[in-house]
Motif scaffolding. Structure first.
Motif, short mmCIF file in Angstrom:
data_model
loop_
_atom_site.label_atom_id
_atom_site.label_comp_id
_atom_site.label_asym_id
_atom_site.label_seq_id
_atom_site.Cartn_x
_atom_site.Cartn_y
_atom_site.Cartn_z
N VAL A 120 4.05 -7.23 -3.62
CA VAL A 120 2.76 -6.55 -4.38
C VAL A 120 1.89 -5.30 -3.70
N PHE A 121 2.24 -4.35 -3.36
CA PHE A 121 0.82 -3.49 -3.27
C PHE A 121 0.23 -2.74 -4.45
N VAL A 122 -1.20 -3.19 -4.29
CA VAL A 122 -2.24 -2.81 -5.46
C VAL A 122 -3.28 -1.81 -5.56
N VAL A 123 -3.33 -0.75 -6.31
CA VAL A 123 -4.02 -0.28 -6.69
C VAL A 123 -5.61 -0.97 -6.68
N ALA A 124 -6.69 -0.64 -5.35
CA ALA A 124 -7.34 -1.90 -5.35
C ALA A 124 -8.61 -1.76 -6.45
N VAL A 160 4.86 -14.57 -2.97
CA VAL A 160 3.79 -13.32 -3.05
C VAL A 160 3.08 -13.05 -1.57
N GLU A 161 3.22 -11.38 -1.22
CA GLU A 161 2.26 -11.01 -0.12
C GLU A 161 1.81 -9.91 -1.21
N ILE A 162 0.44 -9.72 -0.45
CA ILE A 162 -0.05 -8.47 -1.28
C ILE A 162 -0.29 -7.29 -0.18
N GLY A 163 0.04 -5.74 -0.55
CA GLY A 163 -0.28 -4.95 0.09
C GLY A 163 -0.85 -4.00 -0.27
N ALA A 164 -1.36 -2.98 0.41
CA ALA A 164 -2.67 -2.33 -0.06
C ALA A 164 -1.75 -0.81 -0.75
N HIS A 165 -2.34 -0.17 -1.56
CA HIS A 165 -1.45 1.31 -2.28
C HIS A 165 -2.90 1.95 -2.50
N ARG A 181 -9.02 8.89 4.86
CA ARG A 181 -9.05 7.73 5.51
C ARG A 181 -10.13 6.78 4.74
N ARG A 182 -10.96 7.39 4.54
CA ARG A 182 -11.53 6.68 3.07
C ARG A 182 -10.22 6.28 1.83
N GLU A 183 -9.56 6.57 1.36
CA GLU A 183 -8.34 5.70 0.39
C GLU A 183 -7.77 4.98 0.82
N VAL A 184 -7.06 4.91 2.29
CA VAL A 184 -6.60 3.70 3.07
C VAL A 184 -7.24 2.74 3.55
N VAL A 185 -8.22 3.26 3.83
CA VAL A 185 -9.19 1.84 5.09
C VAL A 185 -10.03 1.02 3.86
N GLU A 186 -10.63 1.92 3.04
CA GLU A 186 -11.39 0.98 2.20
C GLU A 186 -10.98 0.63 0.53
N GLY A 187 -9.26 1.18 0.84
CA GLY A 187 -8.68 0.57 -0.42
C GLY A 187 -8.03 -0.66 0.35
N ARG A 188 -7.30 -0.96 1.42
CA ARG A 188 -7.42 -2.30 1.85
C ARG A 188 -8.48 -2.73 2.71
N ASP A 189 -9.59 -2.75 2.91
CA ASP A 189 -10.69 -3.54 3.12
C ASP A 189 -11.48 -3.84 1.83
N ARG A 190 -11.05 -3.33 0.71
CA ARG A 190 -11.65 -4.07 -0.32
C ARG A 190 -10.03 -5.29 -0.81
N LEU A 191 -9.29 -5.22 -0.86
CA LEU A 191 -8.13 -6.12 -0.82
C LEU A 191 -8.76 -7.28 0.09
N GLU A 192 -9.13 -6.96 0.80
CA GLU A 192 -9.44 -7.60 2.34
C GLU A 192 -10.77 -8.75 1.82
N ALA A 193 -11.47 -8.03 1.49
CA ALA A 193 -12.68 -8.41 1.18
C ALA A 193 -12.67 -9.39 0.09
N LEU A 194 -11.78 -9.27 -1.59
CA LEU A 194 -11.67 -10.32 -2.56
C LEU A 194 -10.62 -10.76 -1.95
N LEU A 195 -9.36 -11.29 -1.22
CA LEU A 195 -8.48 -12.14 -0.43
C LEU A 195 -8.56 -12.32 0.08
N ASN A 196 -9.71 -12.49 1.31
CA ASN A 196 -10.30 -13.13 2.42
C ASN A 196 -8.82 -13.29 2.64
N SER A 201 0.49 -4.46 4.59
CA SER A 201 0.90 -2.94 4.48
C SER A 201 0.62 -2.57 3.74
N PHE A 202 1.74 -1.20 3.50
CA PHE A 202 0.74 -0.10 2.45
C PHE A 202 2.24 0.35 2.15
N SER A 203 1.85 0.72 0.43
CA SER A 203 2.84 2.11 0.10
C SER A 203 1.60 3.42 -0.06
#
Ligand SMILES: [Zn+2]
Length: 289
Positions: A120-124, A160-165, A181-196, A201-203
């Motif tokens: 599931v690719f998630v819009v953070a 389930v695996e979570i990916g960034a979107h 870069r902000r959209e890609v990196v912050e989107g991913r970082d926010r998911l990593e922080a939420l999910l620890n 992966s990315f879409s």
């Protein structure tokens, strides 16, 4: 350049490639829900999705997208003598974009029934909000993003695996480099922080990818990214620009014909279909949100 009938030609190309040499498949979905209007064509009806999973289980071994890369040429179907069917299954991965709550409420229970992995690719930036941006003006619409608690529960599920979107779901090809870069990196970082946990992966929202966007995704540490152009996964597929097929909202038999028209599987197993399935396939492709 636009070639008349180019889409059909493209599908014929993949059909024969799949028929003769095999190739992995990534299916892209958005929602499993009933939505009579569905202006963005995102929904697959729950009963249709159940059908899709049954068809998929007959023809494919379902794996995670990363597993497709190592076995990109998973064997084509064996000769149709009826004896070897099912021995050499090709590989397929299921993905969902955006992170609608119905992925958890409607899709996951059906996927659990057949024990298939799901990405599931998630819009953070949408997690925990009332609506996605493109649904904002719809009166009485109840399709909402996952809450933080739901996302965590989903991420803990063994299938389930979570990916960034991205953070806010822009077409990245239209943004300045710093914004990309902000959209890609912050989107991913926010998911990593939420999910620890790492998100690797990315879409691409709207399928929007060019060299610059792809470089930003690579530099962010993602090792796999799904695009929206249709095609099969082959040994020459770029791991950061993987093609996907977008299933139409149709019942099992029509879905099987559609899937056959792209992948070269034989509808109904050894008994039939073959190239004639090309003519009756539903010519549906879509790429977003
Ligand atoms: Zn999207």
């Amino acid at each position: 350049m636009r070639i008349p009938g180019g889409k059909t030609l493209q599908r014929h190309g993949w059909y024969w490639r799949g028929r003769l040499l095999g190739g992995g498949v990534i299916l892209g979905y958005h929602r499993v829900a009933e939505d009579r209007d569905d202006p963005h064509v995102l929904c697959v009806h729950p009963s249709h999705f159940r059908d899709h999973l049954q068809v998929i289980s007959r023809h494919f071994q379902v794996v995670r997208p990363a597993d497709l890369l190592g076995r990109s040429d998973a064997a084509p179907e064996p000769p149709s003598n009826g004896l070897e069917l099912g021995k050499a299954r090709r590989a397929l991965a299921l993905t969902f974009d955006d992170g609608y709550a119905d992925v958890m409420g409607a899709a996951l229970p059906l996927v659990e029934d057949v024990a298939m992995p799901l990405t599931v690719f998630v819009v953070a930036g949408a997690v925990g909000t009332d609506r996605f941006r493109w649904d904002r003006d719809r009166d009485g619409f109840d399709g909402r993003p996952l809450t933080t608690a739901e996302l965590r529960e989903l991420a803990d599920h063994p299938l389930v695996e979570i990916g960034a979107h991205t953070l806010s779901h822009p077409d990245l090809t239209t943004l300045a480099p710093r914004e990309v870069r902000r959209e890609v990196v912050e989107g991913r970082d926010r998911l990593e922080a939420l999910l620890n946990r790492p998100v690797t992966s990315f879409s691409y929202p709207h399928g929007g990818v060019n060299e610059r966007v792809q470089r930003a995704v690579r530099e962010s540490g993602c090792r796999l990214a799904c695009a929206s152009r249709p095609g099969l996964i082959t040994e020459s597929s770029d791991p950061l620009r993987l093609p996907r097929l977008w299933p139409p909202d149709v019942p099992g038999p029509a879905f099987e014909r559609w899937l056959a028209s792209w992948t070269g599987i034989r509808p109904g197993g050894a008994r039939g279909g073959g190239a004639s399935s090309m003519a009756t396939a539903t010519p549906t492709e879509r790429a977003g949100p």
